[in-house]
Design a protein around this motif. Structure first.
Motif, PDB file in Angstrom:
ATOM      1  N   THR A 188     100.881  -4.967 -65.561  1.00  0.00           N
ATOM      2  CA  THR A 188     101.805  -4.006 -67.315  1.00  0.00           C
ATOM      3  C   THR A 188     102.579  -4.733 -66.630  1.00  0.00           C
ATOM      4  OG1 THR A 188     100.676  -1.935 -66.086  1.00  0.00           O
ATOM      5  CG2 THR A 188     100.003  -2.885 -68.017  1.00  0.00           C
TER       6      THR A 188
ATOM      7  N   HIS B 242     100.506   2.391 -66.012  1.00  0.00           N
ATOM      8  CA  HIS B 242      99.444   2.183 -65.751  1.00  0.00           C
ATOM      9  C   HIS B 242      98.502   2.798 -64.566  1.00  0.00           C
ATOM     10  CE1 HIS B 242     100.474   0.585 -69.563  1.00  0.00           C
ATOM     11  NE2 HIS B 242      99.670  -0.134 -69.475  1.00  0.00           N
TER      12      HIS B 242
ATOM     13  N   PHE C 274      91.817  -1.413 -67.398  1.00  0.00           N
ATOM     14  CA  PHE C 274      92.212  -0.785 -68.134  1.00  0.00           C
ATOM     15  C   PHE C 274      91.421   0.461 -68.968  1.00  0.00           C
ATOM     16  CE2 PHE C 274      94.149  -4.663 -67.220  1.00  0.00           C
ATOM     17  CZ  PHE C 274      95.836  -4.230 -67.038  1.00  0.00           C
TER      18      PHE C 274
ATOM     19  N   SER D  59      90.200   3.841 -70.290  1.00  0.00           N
ATOM     20  CA  SER D  59      90.596   5.847 -70.213  1.00  0.00           C
ATOM     21  C   SER D  59      89.813   6.365 -69.655  1.00  0.00           C
ATOM     22  CB  SER D  59      91.202   5.630 -71.846  1.00  0.00           C
ATOM     23  OG  SER D  59      90.027   5.910 -72.563  1.00  0.00           O
TER      24      SER D  59
ATOM     25  N   ALA E 154      96.239  -2.617 -62.407  1.00  0.00           N
ATOM     26  CA  ALA E 154      96.690  -2.180 -64.147  1.00  0.00           C
ATOM     27  C   ALA E 154      98.047  -2.296 -64.389  1.00  0.00           C
ATOM     28  CB  ALA E 154      95.966  -0.961 -64.323  1.00  0.00           C
TER      29      ALA E 154
ATOM     30  N   PHE F  26      95.492   5.057 -64.296  1.00  0.00           N
ATOM     31  CA  PHE F  26      93.915   3.585 -64.140  1.00  0.00           C
ATOM     32  C   PHE F  26      93.392   4.319 -62.946  1.00  0.00           C
ATOM     33  CE2 PHE F  26      95.667   2.827 -68.441  1.00  0.00           C
ATOM     34  CZ  PHE F  26      94.771   3.219 -69.159  1.00  0.00           C
TER      35      PHE F  26
END
Length: 229
Positions: free
Chosen positions: A181, A169, A221, A223, A177, A172
């Motif tokens: 995560t 992550h 988060f 994309s 993030a 990002f």
């Protein structure tokens, strides 16, 4: 001892030594190299392709190679057995997350359902299938079964799963993030290790993911941030 027997023993010793090296190379390529590749290319389409195609190919070949290992991977009985503990933990942590968002960024709290209810509902419905399922396959199930010779099936596996999940992550381009995560990855990996139920780890992952998009943390988060120059 004959030359043939000596040669066979030498071959077996070589394979024993070389297998961990090959697994390490494979692990680094998959869990370190692919995120770097996505970051360098800065294309959302590549990110989505990696999320979907990697688990499809991985599980197809792994299930053909070790069908007995993945035979009961969903383990719905394990879901029922571990559901109460997962829900209790989620109730506590969800309250803490809501309080943190309310304290640090009160303007963002419930911003998506308040301002874009249709989009929020679509995310809640599609996120578990389009994002959670492939991620749990590759970061929990496959990682445990494939790389047990490297990390074992206890603390080493949980640490590897959490770090790999958080590292992925980094694309990002913010610290929230990967931090969230990594913590979530440890929780989901522990759940999968304890119950050996992909269904339960997917359910738990979906709970926290939907919470993130509901309370106002979805911006970290998105994309599209992976495709920005």
């Amino acid at each position: 001892m004959s030359k043939l027997e000596v040669g066979e023993q030498s071959r077996q010793r070589y394979e024993t030594r070389s297998r961990p090296l090959a697994l390490w190379a494979e692990f680094v390529a998959l869990y370190v190299g692919l995120p770097i590749f996505v970051r360098i290319t800065r294309r959302t389409a590549i990110l989505l392709a990696v999320i979907w195609l990697a688990p499809v190919f991985i599980h197809y070949f792994e299930r053909r190679r070790k069908p007995s290992v993945y035979e009961n991977d969903w383990n719905w009985r394990g879901l029922r057995a571990g559901l109460r503990a997962v829900l209790l933990r989620f109730a506590v942590l969800a309250c803490l997350v809501v309080l943190a968002v309310w304290h640090f960024t009160p303007h963002a709290l419930l911003s998506l359902p308040r301002e874009h209810p249709g989009t929020w509902l679509l995310v809640i419905l599609l996120y578990p299938v389009l994002s959670v399922l492939p991620q749990e396959m590759i970061f929990r199930s496959f990682l445990l079964h494939r790389y047990a010779p490297l990390f074992g099936v206890d603390r080493g596996y949980i640490a590897a799963s959490a770090l790999a999940f958080g590292y992925a992550h980094l694309i990002f381009l913010n610290w929230v993030a990967p931090a969230m995560t990594a913590i979530g990855g440890a929780l989901f990996a522990a759940t999968y290790r304890d119950r050996r139920s992909l269904a339960l780890s997917c359910f738990e992952h979906a709970l926290y993911g939907c919470l993130v998009f509901t309370v106002g943390l979805g911006q970290y988060f998105y994309s599209g941030s992976a495709s920005q120059h």
